[in-house]
Design a protein around this motif. Sequence first.
Motif, mmCIF file in Angstrom:
data_model
loop_
_atom_site.group_PDB
_atom_site.id
_atom_site.type_symbol
_atom_site.label_atom_id
_atom_site.label_comp_id
_atom_site.label_asym_id
_atom_site.label_seq_id
_atom_site.Cartn_x
_atom_site.Cartn_y
_atom_site.Cartn_z
ATOM 1 N N UNK A 1 0.814 -1.216 0.000
ATOM 2 C CA UNK A 1 0.000 0.000 0.000
ATOM 3 C C UNK A 1 0.850 1.270 0.000
ATOM 4 N N UNK A 2 0.222 2.370 -0.415
ATOM 5 C CA UNK A 2 0.750 3.708 -0.245
ATOM 6 C C UNK A 2 -0.144 4.429 0.747
ATOM 7 N N UNK A 3 0.432 5.299 1.560
ATOM 8 C CA UNK A 3 -0.333 5.933 2.639
ATOM 9 C C UNK A 3 -0.129 7.443 2.628
ATOM 10 N N UNK A 4 -1.228 8.176 2.821
ATOM 11 C CA UNK A 4 -1.194 9.635 2.964
ATOM 12 C C UNK A 4 -1.697 9.993 4.350
ATOM 13 N N UNK A 5 -0.958 10.846 5.062
ATOM 14 C CA UNK A 5 -1.344 11.268 6.409
ATOM 15 C C UNK A 5 -1.142 12.781 6.545
ATOM 16 N N UNK A 6 -1.766 13.406 7.556
ATOM 17 C CA UNK A 6 -1.472 14.806 7.861
ATOM 18 C C UNK A 6 -0.412 14.936 8.945
ATOM 19 N N UNK A 7 0.213 13.818 9.342
ATOM 20 C CA UNK A 7 0.960 13.731 10.591
ATOM 21 C C UNK A 7 2.415 14.181 10.493
ATOM 22 N N UNK A 8 3.032 14.251 11.678
ATOM 23 C CA UNK A 8 4.475 14.359 11.815
ATOM 24 C C UNK A 8 5.073 12.951 11.707
ATOM 25 N N UNK A 9 6.402 12.870 11.720
ATOM 26 C CA UNK A 9 7.092 11.596 11.492
ATOM 27 C C UNK A 9 6.680 10.520 12.492
ATOM 28 N N UNK A 10 6.487 10.900 13.759
ATOM 29 C CA UNK A 10 6.135 9.902 14.776
ATOM 30 C C UNK A 10 4.761 9.297 14.488
ATOM 31 N N UNK A 11 3.849 10.092 13.957
ATOM 32 C CA UNK A 11 2.546 9.566 13.573
ATOM 33 C C UNK A 11 2.650 8.620 12.392
ATOM 34 N N UNK A 12 3.435 9.013 11.404
ATOM 35 C CA UNK A 12 3.638 8.150 10.238
ATOM 36 C C UNK A 12 4.237 6.809 10.647
ATOM 37 N N UNK A 13 5.179 6.843 11.595
ATOM 38 C CA UNK A 13 5.842 5.612 12.032
ATOM 39 C C UNK A 13 4.847 4.646 12.667
ATOM 40 N N UNK A 14 3.902 5.162 13.442
ATOM 41 C CA UNK A 14 2.910 4.293 14.074
ATOM 42 C C UNK A 14 1.910 3.745 13.066
ATOM 43 N N UNK A 15 1.550 4.551 12.077
ATOM 44 C CA UNK A 15 0.666 4.065 11.016
ATOM 45 C C UNK A 15 1.363 2.956 10.226
ATOM 46 N N UNK A 16 2.611 3.205 9.860
ATOM 47 C CA UNK A 16 3.360 2.196 9.104
ATOM 48 C C UNK A 16 3.520 0.917 9.913
ATOM 49 N N UNK A 17 3.785 1.055 11.210
ATOM 50 C CA UNK A 17 3.923 -0.123 12.070
ATOM 51 C C UNK A 17 2.653 -0.963 12.052
ATOM 52 N N UNK A 18 1.506 -0.311 12.178
ATOM 53 C CA UNK A 18 0.230 -1.029 12.198
ATOM 54 C C UNK A 18 0.035 -1.848 10.924
#
Length: 247
Positions: A130-147
Amino acid sequence: MTDVLGWRGVFGVLAPSTNTVVEPDYYRMAVPGVTAHIGRIHIKDQTLASDSHFEALLEQIRSEINLACARVLTAEPDYLVMGMSAETFWGGVEGNRQFTEAIESFSGLRVATGAEACRRALELFGATRIGVVTPYQAVGDANVERFFTELGHPVAAIKGLRCPTAVAIARVPEDTLREAIHEVDGDDVDAIVQVGTNLSMVSLADEMEQKLGKPVIAINAATWWMALRENGVTDQLSGYGSLLRDH
């Protein structure tokens, strides 16, 4: 007695006080006999300019969410919907499980979360990478990617828009989102996932699915889809992506 307007379901929706998108998104995806009622999670400091600020905002949410839940429960809803997504991805698959369990234990109701809705959607579509788009900072992206990685959905690319405040998320224009979708897409990408409930993307997701020929999952559409289907509401809606239209 059955609620006069919510005769098929009365949903309590938990959303940050700064969020101006999730409520109107649910209104425009409304179906007859289902009503949505917002419990606002008070955000005192909406700054998101750094990882530490982002984590501080989540701490505010954790300290306020039960108060918001208690207020919306006075409407005697049948079901809860999370109108925020970052906390549902935090800590990966186990973090989402614990979050869901805590809300359901406190409320006595089942709850739809963005993370679980995305999991179900990806499974339905048979998507892997998948490709993912978020409004987040890096720490938010890291948790989304982890999930997603823990679920077996490797993230080929992730675009975090680094919005400086919580309300700024709702001010991201469609052109920026369209560019972000193209940035995370590729021949090796099976589906695009957008998270962050204050990003207005349900209509754009429908447009981009048709252009790219693959699923584009907008978080608000996915969570609303999960909530409806879990409550036996099978109405099909056009204009918000293939989840609500075809499934």
